[in-house]
Write a protein that holds these residues in place. Structure first.
Motif, mmCIF file in Angstrom:
data_model
loop_
_atom_site.group_PDB
_atom_site.id
_atom_site.type_symbol
_atom_site.label_atom_id
_atom_site.label_comp_id
_atom_site.label_asym_id
_atom_site.label_seq_id
_atom_site.Cartn_x
_atom_site.Cartn_y
_atom_site.Cartn_z
ATOM 1 N N GLY A 1 58.052 32.534 48.107
ATOM 2 C CA GLY A 1 57.002 32.339 47.610
ATOM 3 C C GLY A 1 55.951 34.290 47.509
ATOM 4 N N CYS A 2 56.128 35.173 46.802
ATOM 5 C CA CYS A 2 55.421 36.234 46.785
ATOM 6 C C CYS A 2 54.649 36.556 46.410
ATOM 7 C CB CYS A 2 55.954 36.986 46.372
ATOM 8 S SG CYS A 2 58.360 36.969 47.384
ATOM 9 N N ASN A 3 53.543 37.106 46.627
ATOM 10 C CA ASN A 3 52.080 37.210 45.793
ATOM 11 C C ASN A 3 52.145 38.357 45.354
ATOM 12 O OD1 ASN A 3 49.810 35.767 46.187
ATOM 13 N ND2 ASN A 3 48.634 37.011 47.159
ATOM 14 N N HIS A 4 51.521 38.808 44.408
ATOM 15 C CA HIS A 4 51.323 39.631 43.926
ATOM 16 C C HIS A 4 49.549 40.217 43.362
ATOM 17 C CE1 HIS A 4 55.294 38.666 43.132
ATOM 18 N NE2 HIS A 4 55.736 39.571 42.900
ATOM 19 N N VAL A 5 49.615 41.285 44.133
ATOM 20 C CA VAL A 5 47.609 41.787 43.515
ATOM 21 C C VAL A 5 47.849 43.202 42.668
ATOM 22 C CG1 VAL A 5 45.711 42.254 44.819
ATOM 23 C CG2 VAL A 5 47.434 40.181 46.112
ATOM 24 N N LEU A 6 46.929 43.410 42.255
ATOM 25 C CA LEU A 6 46.436 43.926 40.966
ATOM 26 C C LEU A 6 45.244 44.862 41.699
ATOM 27 C CD1 LEU A 6 48.377 41.913 39.013
ATOM 28 C CD2 LEU A 6 47.166 43.508 37.571
ATOM 29 N N LYS A 7 44.908 46.379 41.616
ATOM 30 C CA LYS A 7 44.049 46.687 41.821
ATOM 31 C C LYS A 7 44.142 48.205 41.410
ATOM 32 C CE LYS A 7 44.004 46.150 46.932
ATOM 33 N NZ LYS A 7 43.924 46.175 47.687
ATOM 34 N N GLU A 8 42.916 48.746 40.623
ATOM 35 C CA GLU A 8 43.014 49.672 40.180
ATOM 36 C C GLU A 8 42.244 49.503 38.478
ATOM 37 O OE1 GLU A 8 45.444 53.567 38.620
ATOM 38 O OE2 GLU A 8 45.633 52.594 39.949
ATOM 39 N N VAL A 9 42.007 47.887 38.440
ATOM 40 C CA VAL A 9 41.949 47.618 37.293
ATOM 41 C C VAL A 9 40.727 47.903 36.245
ATOM 42 C CG1 VAL A 9 40.788 45.506 36.698
ATOM 43 C CG2 VAL A 9 42.709 44.949 38.074
ATOM 44 N N THR A 10 40.786 48.342 35.969
ATOM 45 C CA THR A 10 39.903 49.274 34.665
ATOM 46 C C THR A 10 39.486 48.485 33.253
ATOM 47 O OG1 THR A 10 41.878 50.576 33.585
ATOM 48 C CG2 THR A 10 40.228 51.537 35.283
ATOM 49 N N HIS A 11 39.981 47.294 33.093
ATOM 50 C CA HIS A 11 40.026 46.766 32.706
ATOM 51 C C HIS A 11 39.957 45.357 32.676
ATOM 52 C CE1 HIS A 11 39.704 45.290 27.526
ATOM 53 N NE2 HIS A 11 40.467 44.647 27.893
ATOM 54 N N ILE A 12 38.855 44.330 32.026
ATOM 55 C CA ILE A 12 39.335 42.682 32.439
ATOM 56 C C ILE A 12 38.560 41.789 31.248
ATOM 57 C CG2 ILE A 12 37.784 42.471 33.822
ATOM 58 C CD1 ILE A 12 39.829 40.345 35.168
ATOM 59 N N GLU A 13 39.109 40.727 30.598
ATOM 60 C CA GLU A 13 38.751 40.334 29.357
ATOM 61 C C GLU A 13 39.532 38.776 29.157
ATOM 62 O OE1 GLU A 13 40.484 40.937 25.290
ATOM 63 O OE2 GLU A 13 41.037 42.905 25.809
ATOM 64 N N PHE A 14 37.994 37.742 29.897
ATOM 65 C CA PHE A 14 38.613 36.387 28.926
ATOM 66 C C PHE A 14 37.893 35.319 28.028
ATOM 67 C CE2 PHE A 14 37.851 32.041 30.439
ATOM 68 C CZ PHE A 14 40.124 31.732 30.808
ATOM 69 N N SER A 15 38.956 35.149 27.122
ATOM 70 C CA SER A 15 38.930 34.231 26.017
ATOM 71 C C SER A 15 39.052 33.087 26.770
ATOM 72 C CB SER A 15 39.046 35.206 24.712
ATOM 73 O OG SER A 15 40.449 35.015 25.260
ATOM 74 N N LEU A 16 38.584 31.632 26.188
ATOM 75 C CA LEU A 16 38.627 30.383 25.714
ATOM 76 C C LEU A 16 38.928 29.903 24.701
ATOM 77 C CD1 LEU A 16 40.079 27.572 27.863
ATOM 78 C CD2 LEU A 16 37.367 27.699 28.078
ATOM 79 N N ASN A 17 40.192 29.695 24.202
ATOM 80 C CA ASN A 17 40.220 29.200 22.808
ATOM 81 C C ASN A 17 39.671 30.336 21.713
ATOM 82 O OD1 ASN A 17 41.172 26.849 21.002
ATOM 83 N ND2 ASN A 17 38.653 25.883 20.954
ATOM 84 N N GLY A 18 40.358 30.680 21.975
ATOM 85 C CA GLY A 18 39.563 32.198 21.276
ATOM 86 C C GLY A 18 38.044 32.524 21.368
ATOM 87 N N ASP A 19 37.134 31.945 22.373
ATOM 88 C CA ASP A 19 35.911 32.373 22.413
ATOM 89 C C ASP A 19 35.892 33.672 23.209
ATOM 90 O OD1 ASP A 19 35.174 31.152 19.931
ATOM 91 O OD2 ASP A 19 34.797 29.524 21.264
ATOM 92 N N GLU A 20 35.351 34.519 23.318
ATOM 93 C CA GLU A 20 35.714 35.530 23.954
ATOM 94 C C GLU A 20 33.826 35.064 25.025
ATOM 95 O OE1 GLU A 20 34.877 39.837 24.012
ATOM 96 O OE2 GLU A 20 33.445 39.769 24.413
ATOM 97 N N LEU A 21 34.454 34.727 26.818
ATOM 98 C CA LEU A 21 33.206 34.812 27.958
ATOM 99 C C LEU A 21 32.561 35.966 27.873
ATOM 100 C CD1 LEU A 21 35.241 31.520 29.198
ATOM 101 C CD2 LEU A 21 33.352 32.006 27.057
ATOM 102 N N PHE A 22 34.083 37.077 28.811
ATOM 103 C CA PHE A 22 33.662 38.388 28.149
ATOM 104 C C PHE A 22 34.597 39.332 28.810
ATOM 105 C CE2 PHE A 22 36.098 36.393 32.850
ATOM 106 C CZ PHE A 22 36.554 37.336 33.061
ATOM 107 N N TYR A 23 34.230 40.657 28.586
ATOM 108 C CA TYR A 23 34.950 41.677 28.266
ATOM 109 C C TYR A 23 33.937 43.067 28.673
ATOM 110 C CZ TYR A 23 36.980 45.616 25.582
ATOM 111 O OH TYR A 23 37.308 46.295 25.336
ATOM 112 N N ILE A 24 34.671 43.889 30.033
ATOM 113 C CA ILE A 24 34.597 44.345 31.376
ATOM 114 C C ILE A 24 35.462 45.803 30.695
ATOM 115 C CG2 ILE A 24 33.617 45.668 33.205
ATOM 116 C CD1 ILE A 24 33.527 42.109 33.934
#
Length: 170
Positions: free
Chosen positions: A123-146
């Motif tokens: 297995g190889c793990n990949h980590v993202l940094k320098e994150v400037t945008h993150i959003e999450f939706s479930l079934n089309g409903d936005e739960l968060f947007y940053i």
């Protein structure tokens, strides 16, 4: 009664590049925790200190684990890109599959292979940094947007930084 959502499948892919689905090689993904910064106040004339929550979050580090070696990821290692962390969730009450989507802008800044064993997939793990945008939706409903550059932080449609932008005159 609250709906029970059960995660049944995951995928990670570059949002802007066709053919980058990892649905058959991914073993897990991590949508990072959202932790608010706090400011400690320890008043000399009070009976307790308090950590007051600020309207901003600490840096986030999404990650994904691939079985085998993902050669495609090396084409953009260390550079910012737009990623889709996708999940299929089963609404157990309605017996329906619904989409979960995290859209993340960041750079794969860490690549870490597991110990090698010819009897098992490495297995190889990949980590993202320098994150400037993150959003999450479930079934089309936005739960968060940053978004760092837009200076927006919404949870269920409520912008928790709107007052700060207004106070700054922005």
């Amino acid at each position: 009664m609250q709906t029970l959502y059960m995660l049944t499948a995951v995928d990670v892919r570059r949002a802007e590049t066709e053919g980058t689905s990892r649905a058959t090689t991914i073993s897990k993904l991590t949508i990072p925790p959202l932790t608010f910064f706090t400011a400690n106040h320890n008043p000399g004339g009070s009976v307790m200190a308090a950590d007051f929550t600020l309207p901003r979050i600490e840096p986030v580090e999404p990650a994904f684990m691939i079985k085998g070696i993902d050669t495609e990821v090396f084409g953009g290692l260390g550079t910012t890109d737009r990623w889709v962390f996708a999940g299929a969730y089963r609404d157990k009450r309605k017996n329906l599959d619904v989409p979960g989507r995290a859209i993340i802008e960041g750079a794969v800044s860490q690549w870490e292979p597991d110990e090698s064993d010819p009897a098992e997939f490495q297995g190889c793990n990949h980590v993202l940094k320098e994150v400037t945008h993150i959003e999450f939706s479930l079934n089309g409903d936005e739960l968060f947007y940053i978004d760092f550059y837009e200076r927006i932080m919404r949870f269920n449609g409520v912008d928790h930084f709107e007052g700060v932008r207004a106070a700054l005159g922005a």
